[in-house]
Design a protein around this motif. Structure first.
Motif, PDB file in Angstrom:
ATOM      1  N   SER A 117       0.938  -1.159   0.273  1.00  0.00           N
ATOM      2  CA  SER A 117       0.163  -0.108  -0.220  1.00  0.00           C
ATOM      3  C   SER A 117       0.824   1.351   0.048  1.00  0.00           C
ATOM      4  O   SER A 117       1.713   1.205   0.485  1.00  0.00           O
ATOM      5  N   LEU A 118       0.326   2.220  -0.646  1.00  0.00           N
ATOM      6  CA  LEU A 118       0.911   3.722  -0.791  1.00  0.00           C
ATOM      7  C   LEU A 118      -0.197   4.472   0.069  1.00  0.00           C
ATOM      8  O   LEU A 118      -1.247   4.521  -0.081  1.00  0.00           O
TER       9      LEU A 118
ATOM     10  N   ILE B 147       2.966  11.115  -2.011  1.00  0.00           N
ATOM     11  CA  ILE B 147       3.096   9.886  -1.009  1.00  0.00           C
ATOM     12  C   ILE B 147       3.527  10.239   0.269  1.00  0.00           C
ATOM     13  O   ILE B 147       4.554  10.838   0.255  1.00  0.00           O
TER      14      ILE B 147
ATOM     15  N   VAL C 144       4.814   4.372   2.849  1.00  0.00           N
ATOM     16  CA  VAL C 144       5.041   2.989   1.910  1.00  0.00           C
ATOM     17  C   VAL C 144       4.905   1.653   2.913  1.00  0.00           C
ATOM     18  O   VAL C 144       5.680   1.706   3.776  1.00  0.00           O
TER      19      VAL C 144
ATOM     20  N   LEU D 200      -4.159   2.155  -2.634  1.00  0.00           N
ATOM     21  CA  LEU D 200      -3.608   3.754  -2.032  1.00  0.00           C
ATOM     22  C   LEU D 200      -4.852   4.158  -1.239  1.00  0.00           C
ATOM     23  O   LEU D 200      -5.852   3.984  -1.201  1.00  0.00           O
TER      24      LEU D 200
ATOM     25  N   VAL E   6       1.976  -0.325  -9.677  1.00  0.00           N
ATOM     26  CA  VAL E   6       2.807   0.601  -9.073  1.00  0.00           C
ATOM     27  C   VAL E   6       4.011   0.402 -10.205  1.00  0.00           C
ATOM     28  O   VAL E   6       4.327  -0.713 -10.766  1.00  0.00           O
TER      29      VAL E   6
ATOM     30  N   ALA F 188       9.159  -1.416  -4.006  1.00  0.00           N
ATOM     31  CA  ALA F 188       9.089  -0.841  -2.803  1.00  0.00           C
ATOM     32  C   ALA F 188      10.536  -0.432  -2.247  1.00  0.00           C
ATOM     33  O   ALA F 188      10.285   0.668  -1.481  1.00  0.00           O
TER      34      ALA F 188
ATOM     35  N   LEU G 242      11.027   3.444  -3.365  1.00  0.00           N
ATOM     36  CA  LEU G 242      10.078   4.561  -2.997  1.00  0.00           C
ATOM     37  C   LEU G 242      10.256   5.306  -1.712  1.00  0.00           C
ATOM     38  O   LEU G 242      10.163   6.692  -1.838  1.00  0.00           O
TER      39      LEU G 242
ATOM     40  N   ILE H 133       9.418   9.720  -1.678  1.00  0.00           N
ATOM     41  CA  ILE H 133       8.025  10.115  -1.038  1.00  0.00           C
ATOM     42  C   ILE H 133       8.176  11.480  -0.535  1.00  0.00           C
ATOM     43  O   ILE H 133       9.220  11.969  -0.054  1.00  0.00           O
TER      44      ILE H 133
END
Length: 372
Positions: A282-283, A305, A308, A320, A333, A337, A340, A344
């Motif tokens: 999830s973000l 964002i 994460v 999201l 995406v 992971a 990110l 962010i």
């Protein structure tokens, strides 16, 4: 008659789901008279010119009597053994019954993988399309003999809704041992029958049970309500009725509870993103990004964002969420992971050239409805 009922009555391609309790006896084993009555109604609809897909529970329940088991087992291994025996009983019974009308059936056993994995999803679409073109009645069931956590409450109700969209059905009919949707348990008295559901406001006072009355199924009204919501929100009208009223449900459609199609039809890809794909992480989005993604249907950039979670790779599906953790959209995406966290909250101008692209592109993103 409501528009939803007219749509069900006129549907040229229709998915019908029936539960275990509507096909079997209380001690397990198929009830031939009930199964034949269902097939009578399905065959009549087919002979009238509609393409019919049947999503049928009952494999585990049908296997209980041949194995000498008195009630639905709780351990997975015995459930799978019962499904292995019962699936043969079930499909043979359907093939024999439909043969009375010179109709051929084809068996499709699906697992969650077949709708979660994009390549499997497309293969399933092609198989359904060819079977229907050949005049075959597809009989679909969860593949309980190999499923693990897929054997759980409500799967075939949800599966029916997924199949309805997957094949581009004009309507979905959910048949059970209850004649309609009530705002409470009708066995306890005082419950109000709901005949039409135009939108979510009609469901505000509904309390749906999570277990069936017969003891041989795994569903209950909650799973049927969830399936009806899923299908109707994707543009498929739904009729919920008693299996005993199958003939009327599949002709005049003036029994049970009708759910109006409340949403527009999504493309197969967007529906898969919203309802079929597994989320790998999830973000968390700030308020501005939520507005951009949900309201303005824009792509998600790194600047929006806030956090994460999960271990995912580029190309995976992620949820999201807003700052409270509520899921507001899903999408594919474009970064791993591990890439990110350093990105962010940063604008494109402050990112490396190779990172100056959408984290989730608008074409690979679908907002999700919020229910209170």
């Amino acid at each position: 008659m409501s528009q939803a009922r007219q749509s069900v009555a006129a549907a040229k391609r229709i998915v019908v789901k029936v539960g275990s309790s509507s096909l079997t006896t209380a001690i397990g084993g198929l009830d031939p008279s009930r199964l034949d009555a269902l097939v009578d109604a399905l065959a009549a609809r087919s002979k009238a010119g509609s393409q019919v897909v049947l999503v049928s529970s009952g494999a585990i329940a049908a296997g209980l009597a041949p194995l000498g088991i008195g009630k639905r087992p709780k351990d997975l291994a015995t459930q799978q053994a019962a499904a292995s025996v019962g699936q043969l009983e079930l499909v043979h019974a359907y093939a024999t019954s439909f043969a009375r009308y010179d109709l051929t059936v084809g068996q499709l056993l699906l697992t969650a993988d077949d709708v979660v994995r994009r390549s499997h999803y497309r293969n399933a679409q092609r198989t359904f399309s060819r079977l229907l073109a050949l005049g075959v009645v597809p009989v679909v069931n969860e593949n309980d003999t190999v499923a693990t956590d897929e054997i759980r409450f409500g799967d075939n109700d949800r599966l029916a809704a997924l199949v309805a969209h997957l094949i581009g059905a004009d309507a979905l009919v959910l048949l059970s041992d209850v004649d309609a949707l009530y705002d409470g348990d009708p066995r306890r008295g005082g419950a109000r029958r709901i005949t039409e559901v135009a939108d979510e406001s009609d469901l505000a006072d509904v309390i749906a049970g999570t277990t069936g009355a017969s003891g041989v199924g795994t569903g209950g009204m909650a799973s049927k309500l969830a399936a009806a919501r899923l299908a109707s929100s994707a543009g498929v009208p739904v009729l919920l009725a008693s299996a005993a009223d199958a003939a009327t449900a599949l002709s005049a459609a003036d029994v049970g509870t009708a759910f109006a199609a409340t949403g527009s039809r999504l493309s197969a890809r967007r529906f898969w993103l919203a309802h079929a794909a597994d989320s790998a992480g999830s973000l968390k989005l700030d308020d501005g990004a939520v507005a951009a993604v949900v309201t303005r249907r824009r792509s998600l950039l790194a600047a929006g964002i806030a956090d994460v979670a999960g271990d995912f790779d580029a190309g995976d599906v992620v949820d999201l969420t807003d700052l409270t953790g509520r899921v507001v959209a899903r999408g594919v995406v474009a970064f791993d992971a591990v890439e990110l966290p350093a990105m962010i909250g940063r604008s494109s101008a402050h990112l490396a050239p190779e990172q100056r692209r959408e984290v989730v592109h608008a074409d690979d993103l679908v907002p999700l409805p919020h229910r209170t």
